[in-house]
Design an enzyme around this catalytic site. Structure first.
Site, PDB file in Angstrom:
ATOM      1  N   SER A 146       1.281  24.657  -0.951  1.00 29.36           N
ATOM      2  CA  SER A 146       1.730  25.225   0.328  1.00 29.36           C
ATOM      3  C   SER A 146       3.063  25.910   0.116  1.00 29.36           C
ATOM      4  CB  SER A 146       1.906  24.087   1.348  1.00 29.36           C
ATOM      5  OG  SER A 146       2.576  24.524   2.496  1.00 29.36           O
ATOM      6  N   TYR A 151       4.917  15.562   4.285  1.00 30.61           N
ATOM      7  CA  TYR A 151       3.958  16.619   3.927  1.00 30.61           C
ATOM      8  C   TYR A 151       4.538  17.506   2.824  1.00 30.61           C
ATOM      9  CZ  TYR A 151       0.927  20.724   4.371  1.00 30.61           C
ATOM     10  OH  TYR A 151       0.063  21.771   4.099  1.00 30.61           O
TER      11      TYR A 151
HETATM   12  N1  LIG Z   1      -3.466  26.130   7.232  1.00 33.65           N
HETATM   13  C1  LIG Z   1      -2.254  26.328   6.693  1.00 33.65           C
HETATM   14  O1  LIG Z   1      -1.350  26.916   7.342  1.00 33.65           O
HETATM   15  C2  LIG Z   1      -1.973  25.881   5.323  1.00 33.65           C
HETATM   16  C3  LIG Z   1      -2.824  25.038   4.634  1.00 33.65           C
HETATM   17  N2  LIG Z   1      -2.487  24.605   3.375  1.00 33.65           N
HETATM   18  C4  LIG Z   1      -3.338  23.673   2.637  1.00 33.65           C
HETATM   19  O2  LIG Z   1      -4.636  24.202   2.538  1.00 33.65           O
HETATM   20  C5  LIG Z   1      -5.557  23.144   2.343  1.00 33.65           C
HETATM   21  C6  LIG Z   1      -6.769  23.359   3.238  1.00 33.65           C
HETATM   22  O3  LIG Z   1      -6.358  23.211   4.582  1.00 33.65           O
HETATM   23  P1  LIG Z   1      -6.864  24.141   5.775  1.00 33.65           P
HETATM   24  O4  LIG Z   1      -8.053  24.880   5.378  1.00 33.65           O
HETATM   25  O5  LIG Z   1      -5.697  24.862   6.294  1.00 33.65           O
HETATM   26  O6  LIG Z   1      -7.192  23.030   6.872  1.00 33.65           O
HETATM   27  P2  LIG Z   1      -8.541  22.424   7.444  1.00 33.65           P
HETATM   28  O7  LIG Z   1      -8.113  21.273   8.277  1.00 33.65           O
HETATM   29  O8  LIG Z   1      -9.362  23.490   8.083  1.00 33.65           O
HETATM   30  O9  LIG Z   1      -9.303  21.929   6.145  1.00 33.65           O
HETATM   31  C7  LIG Z   1      -8.985  20.722   5.504  1.00 33.65           C
HETATM   32  C8  LIG Z   1     -10.179  20.336   4.663  1.00 33.65           C
HETATM   33  O10 LIG Z   1      -9.844  19.144   3.937  1.00 33.65           O
HETATM   34  C9  LIG Z   1     -10.858  18.185   4.172  1.00 33.65           C
HETATM   35  N3  LIG Z   1     -10.284  16.846   4.119  1.00 33.65           N
HETATM   36  C10 LIG Z   1      -9.252  16.360   4.829  1.00 33.65           C
HETATM   37  N4  LIG Z   1      -9.052  15.066   4.519  1.00 33.65           N
HETATM   38  C11 LIG Z   1     -10.005  14.761   3.589  1.00 33.65           C
HETATM   39  C12 LIG Z   1     -10.326  13.582   2.888  1.00 33.65           C
HETATM   40  N5  LIG Z   1      -9.654  12.444   3.075  1.00 33.65           N
HETATM   41  N6  LIG Z   1     -11.352  13.613   2.012  1.00 33.65           N
HETATM   42  C13 LIG Z   1     -12.066  14.758   1.839  1.00 33.65           C
HETATM   43  N7  LIG Z   1     -11.802  15.893   2.470  1.00 33.65           N
HETATM   44  C14 LIG Z   1     -10.780  15.883   3.336  1.00 33.65           C
HETATM   45  C15 LIG Z   1     -11.428  18.505   5.543  1.00 33.65           C
HETATM   46  O11 LIG Z   1     -12.774  18.074   5.606  1.00 33.65           O
HETATM   47  P3  LIG Z   1     -13.307  16.778   6.383  1.00 33.65           P
HETATM   48  O12 LIG Z   1     -12.455  16.581   7.592  1.00 33.65           O
HETATM   49  O13 LIG Z   1     -14.727  17.139   6.682  1.00 33.65           O
HETATM   50  O14 LIG Z   1     -13.213  15.671   5.384  1.00 33.65           O
HETATM   51  C16 LIG Z   1     -11.394  20.017   5.506  1.00 33.65           C
HETATM   52  O15 LIG Z   1     -12.535  20.514   4.857  1.00 33.65           O
HETATM   53  C17 LIG Z   1      -4.792  21.861   2.588  1.00 33.65           C
HETATM   54  O16 LIG Z   1      -4.456  21.255   1.362  1.00 33.65           O
HETATM   55  C18 LIG Z   1      -3.539  22.337   3.310  1.00 33.65           C
HETATM   56  O17 LIG Z   1      -2.443  21.465   3.116  1.00 33.65           O
HETATM   57  C19 LIG Z   1      -1.353  25.032   2.756  1.00 33.65           C
HETATM   58  C20 LIG Z   1      -0.502  25.871   3.381  1.00 33.65           C
HETATM   59  C21 LIG Z   1      -0.734  26.370   4.706  1.00 33.65           C
HETATM   60  N1  LIG Z   2       1.154  25.794   7.726  1.00 40.96           N
HETATM   61  C1  LIG Z   2       1.831  24.846   6.937  1.00 40.96           C
HETATM   62  C2  LIG Z   2       1.014  24.454   5.812  1.00 40.96           C
HETATM   63  O1  LIG Z   2       1.304  23.921   4.802  1.00 40.96           O
HETATM   64  C3  LIG Z   2       3.130  25.429   6.485  1.00 40.96           C
HETATM   65  O2  LIG Z   2       3.319  26.644   6.685  1.00 40.96           O
HETATM   66  O3  LIG Z   2       3.953  24.684   5.986  1.00 40.96           O
END
Ligand SMILES: NC(=O)C1=CN([C@@H]2O[C@H](COP(=O)(O)OP(=O)(O)OC[C@H]3O[C@@H](n4cnc5c(N)ncnc54)[C@H](OP(=O)(O)O)[C@@H]3O)[C@@H](O)[C@H]2O)C=CC1
Ligand SMILES: N[C@@H](C=O)C(=O)O
Length: 248
Positions: free
Chosen positions: A140, A153
């Site tokens: 991130s 986080y």
């Molecule tokens: N959105 C943003 O602004 C940003 C996101 N990120 C990172 O990107 C990645 C994806 O997130 P994003 O697509 O945004 O968010 P979402 O919430 O849309 O996706 C998260 C995914 O992770 C899965 N997940 C969560 N917990 C578990 C678990 N315990 N076991 C297995 N799967 C799990 C969820 O599936 P399910 O619930 O079905 O298990 C889901 O598919 C993350 O690591 C996030 O930190 C980084 C920077 C910015």
């Molecule tokens: N959206 C968050 C995800 O990691 C961030 O911008 O920090």
């Protein structure tokens, strides 16, 4: 370039993981998809198999469950391993440290750090033996900086970045490439994992403020595709991508 390869994507049931599954399937990549919401994975697999003719295997799993992840790793190895790991599953129940939400701190550490390590452990030895592979960890913008309420986080994402860079150095001699993707704000379900109502509302208000244009999951899928399709002598070690409007 990627046609016929196999990629394991964790967190494939929504957001960045789902978009990456679509992007890679379009390129003819066979997939192993992991998340906890089986119904979402089943629907996505059916769609991608029908649309692109790729093979999609499902491993419904909580990435923080070490024994389960070890079994997933064994199953993947029995099928011949994967060429690519998109280590994406993550959660963001942020809150001020004073609110003492210890269970949520542990959840973030378990999913965002341990889950990432368990997935690496499941595929890395196979890649090293085959002298080929690409591990893409999704950290991130919070891997490089922090902000109020995001202490734990950001701590987990700093850890993912450190793990990625260490792994990259260690993996050079095995011909395995490592990329750490550092997105800023992306329009996904991630803020729904915030249980502190005031913080959740503030994060969503900030992300979706009128006139602001944040990233879409496809933007990150495209960045991942870019990293995966560079010539073999290039390691895209880190990609830091933010919306123009995001200052920090
Ligand atoms: N959105 C943003 O602004 C940003 C996101 N990120 C990172 O990107 C990645 C994806 O997130 P994003 O697509 O945004 O968010 P979402 O919430 O849309 O996706 C998260 C995914 O992770 C899965 N997940 C969560 N917990 C578990 C678990 N315990 N076991 C297995 N799967 C799990 C969820 O599936 P399910 O619930 O079905 O298990 C889901 O598919 C993350 O690591 C996030 O930190 C980084 C920077 C910015
Ligand atoms: N959206 C968050 C995800 O990691 C961030 O911008 O920090």
């Amino acid at each position: 370039m990627l046609q016929g390869k196999t990629a394991w994507i964790t967190g494939a049931s929504s957001g960045i993981g789902e978009a990456t599954a679509r992007r890679l399937a379009k390129e003819g990549v066979n997939l192993v998809l992991t998340a906890r919401r089986e119904e979402k994975l089943v629907a996505l697999a059916a769609e991608l198999e029908a649309k692109y003719g790729v093979a999609v295997a499902l491993e419904v799993a909580d990435v923080s469950d070490r024994p389960v992840m070890e079994v997933v790793g064994e199953k993947i190895a029995e099928r011949g391993g994967v060429d690519i790991l998109i280590n994406n599953a993550g959660t963001m129940p942020i809150s001020p440290i004073l609110s003492g939400r210890v269970d949520e701190w542990e959840q973030m550490i378990d999913v965002n750090i341990k889950g990432v390590l368990y997935a690496i452990n499941a595929v890395y030895s196979g890649m090293a033996e085959r002298k080929s592979g690409h591990i893409v960890n999704i950290s991130s913008i919070a891997a490089r900086q922090t902000y109020q309420s995001a202490g734990v986080y950001a701590g987990t994402k700093h850890a993912v970045r450190a793990i990625s860079d260490t792994l990259r150095k260690e993996a050079i001699r095995f011909g395995v490439r490592v990329t750490d993707i550092q997105p800023g704000a992306v329009a996904t379900e991630l803020p729904d994992s915030i249980n502190h109502p005031k913080i959740r509302d503030a994060v969503k208000a900030n992300m979706y403020a009128e006139g602001s244009e944040i990233l879409q999951p496809d933007d990150i899928a495209n960045a991942i595709y870019y990293a995966l399709t560079q010539p073999a002598y290039i390691d895209v070690s880190e990609l830091h991508i933010r919306p123009v409007i995001q200052e920090d």
